[in-house]
Design an enzyme around this catalytic site. Structure first.
Site, PDB file in Angstrom:
ATOM      1  N   HIS A 150      48.502  -7.578  35.597  1.00  0.00           N
ATOM      2  CA  HIS A 150      49.127  -7.258  34.320  1.00  0.00           C
ATOM      3  C   HIS A 150      48.138  -6.564  33.390  1.00  0.00           C
ATOM      4  CE1 HIS A 150      47.065 -11.063  33.517  1.00  0.00           C
ATOM      5  NE2 HIS A 150      47.115 -10.777  32.226  1.00  0.00           N
ATOM      6  N   ASP A 168      47.286  -6.650  29.306  1.00  0.00           N
ATOM      7  CA  ASP A 168      47.547  -7.481  28.131  1.00  0.00           C
ATOM      8  C   ASP A 168      48.326  -6.709  27.063  1.00  0.00           C
ATOM      9  OD1 ASP A 168      46.240  -9.704  29.151  1.00  0.00           O
ATOM     10  OD2 ASP A 168      44.311  -9.168  28.252  1.00  0.00           O
ATOM     11  N   HIS A 182      44.507  -6.653  35.279  1.00  0.00           N
ATOM     12  CA  HIS A 182      43.658  -7.734  35.776  1.00  0.00           C
ATOM     13  C   HIS A 182      44.501  -8.887  36.298  1.00  0.00           C
ATOM     14  CE1 HIS A 182      44.328  -8.596  31.498  1.00  0.00           C
ATOM     15  NE2 HIS A 182      44.136  -9.887  31.769  1.00  0.00           N
ATOM     16  N   ARG A 207      38.937 -15.817  24.377  1.00  0.00           N
ATOM     17  CA  ARG A 207      39.224 -14.381  24.473  1.00  0.00           C
ATOM     18  C   ARG A 207      39.515 -13.798  23.112  1.00  0.00           C
ATOM     19  NH1 ARG A 207      44.617 -11.390  26.341  1.00  0.00           N
ATOM     20  NH2 ARG A 207      44.872 -11.624  24.090  1.00  0.00           N
TER      21      ARG A 207
END
Length: 308
Positions: free
Chosen positions: A134, A136, A284, A299
């Site tokens: 996917h 983000d 990723h 993150r």
């Protein structure tokens, strides 16, 4: 002698994208010169994507020369890694992300104590569910430009992350496919993934600010201008202007490109590791093989721009 069977379904490996032999692996955008680095040490993990960076302490102020080389390294390698960054605090984390831009919150992630930082804690009670290729925030009108992820607690084994170069994914499409998808747009939506565990009321709440959006199937990177394939499995729901069957068949074919190992890099996390990736140029996959062991990451996503 028995006659050859000519009808019936074709084997999966007969798909034109699933082939063997030489692939086009161009690390840099066309016309980009190879320029030596003055400050950073660069250790490639593959010839195409991913490099470990040395010569910089992320807990110390980053001068403009270091920041400029970090920006160039990310543009050239698509994902860069740091090890042994002991003492990295949320403030250092935010300063590092600011090299590329302001932070952007994921509306569905749990928040850490510091604004702009998301804390991703997985254990026996919270299984990792990012194990699908996917990009983000592709469900946003201006998807995140990049992400900065640091390890807080890692399992003794497992928990690696993989990235795929979507410039290489585009380059290795057939010329016929490139022509076919050049002017197409696709719908991106969070409901089939994030919404799968929500109530109707919760979906309606988030829908007010997060309607479905459209992005080109082939985008130009906002900084390098390189063509990239921009569809992903959890968030790209259909191709505009095609029938449901045509859209599904085309998406099923295109998403296979992220799964080609020659386009990928795999990173094994250690304590105090940091990864920074270009979220437009890559997809990723967080490998969820460590259950029920604990894995904690923090993150920061970097705000993006509309894609063209």
């Amino acid at each position: 002698m028995a006659a050859a069977i000519t009808d019936g379904p074709k084997p999966v490996l007969d798909k034109p994208l699933m082939r063997y032999g030489r692939r086009t692996l161009e690390r840099l955008a066309p016309g980009t010169p190879e320029t030596p680095y003055r400050v950073l040490g660069i250790s490639p993990l593959t010839p195409l994507i991913g490099a470990e960076i040395s010569g910089v302490d992320l807990t110390r102020p980053l001068g403009e020369e270091v920041a400029e080389e970090l920006r160039r390294a990310l543009l050239e390698w698509k994902v860069i890694f740091f090890r042994g960054q002991t003492g990295l605090e949320p403030g250092h984390h935010l300063d590092l992300a600011a090299v590329w831009g302001p932070p952007e919150a994921n509306p569905f992630f749990p928040k850490a104590e510091t604004a702009g930082v998301s804390r991703l804690a997985k254990d026996a009670m919270a299984v990792g569910n990012e194990n699908i290729w996917h990009s983000d925030h592709s469900f946003m009108a201006a998807p995140a430009l990049g992400s900065v992820l640091r390890s807080v607690e890692v399992p003794s084994a497992g928990g690696d992350t993989m990235w795929a170069d979507m410039g290489a994914a585009y380059d290795n499409l057939s010329e016929e496919m490139k022509t076919r998808i050049e002017s197409l747009t696709a719908v991106h939506d969070w409901v089939p993934s994030w919404g799968s565990t929500m109530t109707a009321e919760q979906i309606a709440h988030f829908r007010e600010t997060l309607p479905p959006v459209e992005h080109p199937v082939v985008v130009r990177h906002p900084r390098s201008g390189r063509k990239l394939l921009y569809v992903n499995e959890p968030f790209t729901t259909r191709i505009v202007g095609l029938t449901d069957a045509e859209s599904r068949a085309l998406l099923d074919e295109l998403v296979l490109q992220a799964r080609v190992p020659e386009f990928q890099v795999r990173f094994h996390w250690e304590q105090d590791s940091v990864a920074i990736w270009d979220n437009i140029a890559t997809q990723h996959y967080a490998i969820s093989d460590y259950y029920p062991r604990r894995r904690v990451m923090e993150r920061i996503a970097v705000a993006g721009v509309p894609l063209s």
